[in-house]
Design an enzyme around this catalytic site. Sequence first.
Site, short mmCIF file in Angstrom:
data_model
loop_
_atom_site.label_atom_id
_atom_site.label_comp_id
_atom_site.label_asym_id
_atom_site.label_seq_id
_atom_site.Cartn_x
_atom_site.Cartn_y
_atom_site.Cartn_z
N SER A 241 0.77 -1.12 0.03
CA SER A 241 -0.05 0.16 -0.29
C SER A 241 0.90 1.24 -0.08
O SER A 241 0.39 2.19 -0.57
CB SER A 241 -0.96 0.31 1.26
OG SER A 241 -0.48 -0.13 2.21
N HIS A 271 -2.19 -8.66 2.05
CA HIS A 271 -1.71 -7.70 2.54
C HIS A 271 -2.78 -7.11 3.67
O HIS A 271 -3.29 -8.21 4.65
CB HIS A 271 -1.65 -6.50 1.64
CG HIS A 271 -0.84 -5.34 1.98
ND1 HIS A 271 -0.36 -4.95 3.37
CD2 HIS A 271 -0.98 -4.01 1.37
CE1 HIS A 271 -0.05 -3.71 3.59
NE2 HIS A 271 -0.08 -2.98 2.35
N HIS A 318 5.61 -12.77 7.75
CA HIS A 318 5.76 -11.37 7.27
C HIS A 318 6.84 -11.23 6.37
O HIS A 318 8.00 -12.09 6.38
CB HIS A 318 5.99 -10.36 8.45
CG HIS A 318 5.67 -9.17 7.93
ND1 HIS A 318 6.70 -8.19 7.62
CD2 HIS A 318 4.64 -8.11 8.12
CE1 HIS A 318 6.13 -6.84 7.48
NE2 HIS A 318 5.04 -6.69 7.71
N ARG A 327 2.78 -4.62 16.83
CA ARG A 327 1.22 -4.31 16.76
C ARG A 327 0.29 -5.18 17.12
O ARG A 327 -0.85 -4.77 17.91
CB ARG A 327 1.18 -3.93 15.15
CG ARG A 327 2.08 -2.79 14.60
CD ARG A 327 1.82 -2.56 13.13
NE ARG A 327 2.06 -3.63 12.28
CZ ARG A 327 1.92 -3.83 11.14
NH1 ARG A 327 1.30 -2.75 10.48
NH2 ARG A 327 2.40 -4.96 10.48
N ASP A 373 -2.59 -8.30 11.67
CA ASP A 373 -3.77 -8.74 11.39
C ASP A 373 -4.41 -9.81 12.08
O ASP A 373 -5.60 -10.21 12.29
CB ASP A 373 -4.04 -9.10 9.97
CG ASP A 373 -3.50 -7.87 8.91
OD1 ASP A 373 -4.12 -6.87 9.21
OD2 ASP A 373 -2.71 -8.02 8.31
N1 HAX Z 1 0.95 -19.87 6.28
C1 HAX Z 1 1.32 -20.72 5.60
N2 HAX Z 1 2.45 -20.65 4.77
C2 HAX Z 1 3.07 -19.33 4.88
C3 HAX Z 1 2.61 -18.54 5.54
C4 HAX Z 1 1.38 -18.65 6.48
N3 HAX Z 1 1.14 -17.80 7.22
N4 HAX Z 1 3.50 -17.35 5.58
C5 HAX Z 1 4.44 -17.82 4.81
N5 HAX Z 1 4.10 -19.20 4.13
C6 HAX Z 1 4.76 -19.85 2.95
C7 HAX Z 1 4.66 -18.91 1.82
O1 HAX Z 1 3.39 -19.20 1.25
C8 HAX Z 1 5.93 -19.77 1.03
O2 HAX Z 1 5.54 -20.78 0.55
P1 HAX Z 1 5.77 -21.31 -1.01
O3 HAX Z 1 7.32 -21.18 -1.08
O4 HAX Z 1 5.31 -22.59 -0.98
O5 HAX Z 1 5.32 -20.43 -1.96
C9 HAX Z 1 7.06 -19.83 2.03
O6 HAX Z 1 6.17 -19.86 3.28
C10 HAX Z 1 8.08 -18.76 2.19
O7 HAX Z 1 7.25 -17.55 2.48
P2 HAX Z 1 8.05 -16.30 3.37
O8 HAX Z 1 9.15 -15.98 2.54
O9 HAX Z 1 7.97 -16.92 4.64
O10 HAX Z 1 6.81 -15.25 3.30
P3 HAX Z 1 6.67 -13.92 2.06
O11 HAX Z 1 7.65 -13.02 2.34
O12 HAX Z 1 6.78 -14.74 0.69
O13 HAX Z 1 5.24 -13.64 2.40
C11 HAX Z 1 3.40 -13.03 3.71
C12 HAX Z 1 5.00 -12.96 3.48
C13 HAX Z 1 2.94 -12.10 4.70
C14 HAX Z 1 2.58 -12.60 2.56
C15 HAX Z 1 2.78 -14.48 4.08
O14 HAX Z 1 3.71 -14.53 5.36
C16 HAX Z 1 1.69 -14.82 4.11
O15 HAX Z 1 0.93 -15.16 3.08
N6 HAX Z 1 1.00 -14.70 5.44
C17 HAX Z 1 -0.54 -14.99 5.51
C18 HAX Z 1 -1.45 -13.63 5.00
C19 HAX Z 1 -1.22 -12.44 6.04
O16 HAX Z 1 -1.25 -12.63 7.11
N7 HAX Z 1 -0.79 -11.36 5.51
C20 HAX Z 1 -0.65 -10.21 6.29
C21 HAX Z 1 0.73 -9.56 6.35
C22 HAX Z 1 1.00 -8.35 7.03
C23 HAX Z 1 0.39 -7.25 6.16
O17 HAX Z 1 0.91 -6.93 5.30
N8 HAX Z 1 -0.85 -6.67 6.84
O18 HAX Z 1 -1.43 -5.78 6.18
#
Ligand code: HAX
Length: 440
Positions: A241, A271, A318, A327, A373
């Site tokens: 964002s 996000h 994250h 937070r 979140d």
């Molecule tokens: N549950 C299951 N698997 C997860 C995970 C979770 N909560 N978090 C990461 N992973 C997985 C990823 O999907 C990725 O899998 P693949 O290699 O199979 O594609 C692997 O672990 C490595 O990912 P990462 O490097 O640890 O995480 P990223 O930096 O790629 O992504 C995210 C960060 C926040 C998008 C991710 O942790 C996620 O999808 N979390 C759940 C959704 C969420 O809570 N989002 C909000 C984040 C905070 C925010 O922006 N708030 O607004």
Amino acid sequence: MGIIKDRFKEKADAANVEIKDILKTHGNKKIGEVTLAQAYQGMRGITGLVTETSLLDAQEGIRFRGYSIPELQQHLPKAPGGGEPLPEGLFYLMLVGEMPTEEDANHITSVWQRRSHVPNHVFQTIDALPISAHPMTMFVTGVMALQTESNFAKEYAKGINKKEYWNPVYDDAMDLIARLPRIAAYIYRRKYKNNEHIHPNGLLDWAGNLAHMMGYDDESFKELMRLYMTIHADHEGGNVSAHTTHLVGSALSDPYLSYAAGMNGLAGPLHGLANQEVIKWIFEMQAQLGTDDPTKEQIADYVQKTLSSGKVVPGYGHAVLRKTDPRFTAQMEFGKKHMADDKLVNTVWKVYETVPPILESLGKVKNPWPNVDAHSGALLVHYGLVEYEFYTVLFAVSRALGVLASLCWDRALGLPIERPKSVTTDAVKKWLDGKDEIWE
Ligand code: HAX
């Protein structure tokens, strides 16, 4: 000019001189190297942006102009009789770079009250959408309809000197922030409360008034809104964002266009939409297990089910943080103070004890800890705000503070249009073979 506008301009002028000097002496210094993996995998860890309002440390969490969340709770001005910070004060801190006095925060409250009028066509535009539309769709549509009011767009059309860009951008930022609670509350009452609307209360602060217009006059809910609006406001510049708002703004799209673009990014489930996904996930778990008080073993089984069906556990993980999000902790403290016996809030705490070791055991998740979140929805449900599709709108109202303060800085520093270089896989292969160096 207004008092705060003057102070901002003074700080920005001083920063401009300092930055020019830094660039003159150190402009060729490298602040990192980019690997092929980073280019393909979400630019993780590439330092390539300047955002003045906040800085994220992977271990410690966010600091706003050097202040951690507990420090903000200690030092920022509060509403009369309240214990949580006023988001007006945080905006001042991010914009001017100094801790505001109570008078400064109150001044912003009255400026925003004065500027909060929303023209009718904005409500009519929202009304043109079906009631089934997602609240974030209504919200961004409302912001786009409000773009007719942009001072920057009007000044640019007249032919403004580039040294003056910051001035109408500042006014747009103040107007837009002032108007967002009315738009958000309108959407909430339209979609969930029979289209019965509540007039603003001119005596209330920005977050208190949002609570009031949504129909929540409980003092502790107003306190929650003040805390919520403070902790969601900014998370340095690289998140979707903030980065999108900055990127679109760099094309000199006005603050309404830039902020709306950023909020379209906030509406993604990885996000800001994660806040609705968390509570939806918990409600589904309760329904499947047939209990509103699941044990840790039951939660662990449900987490495994989520993972084996190829989904993420919302609220965990994250891209930058590597510890429990402060937070999350601030909201946990609020829960302990105001609703320690709430079953849903206790479930969130049990999920916190259960999920990290499971995610850690997968061996690929870089951060198994909860983010902002994971907690927010349960606090809102406690006060009766059960309509979880609305939660990201609250996040968006708060995020305006950070991204719009940053946009003021972008224009005051005269930052240019953003345009990083991209490559094709074909070009990468040739480069690896030593055949071509077209992008160097
Ligand atoms: N549950 C299951 N698997 C997860 C995970 C979770 N909560 N978090 C990461 N992973 C997985 C990823 O999907 C990725 O899998 P693949 O290699 O199979 O594609 C692997 O672990 C490595 O990912 P990462 O490097 O640890 O995480 P990223 O930096 O790629 O992504 C995210 C960060 C926040 C998008 C991710 O942790 C996620 O999808 N979390 C759940 C959704 C969420 O809570 N989002 C909000 C984040 C905070 C925010 O922006 N708030 O607004």
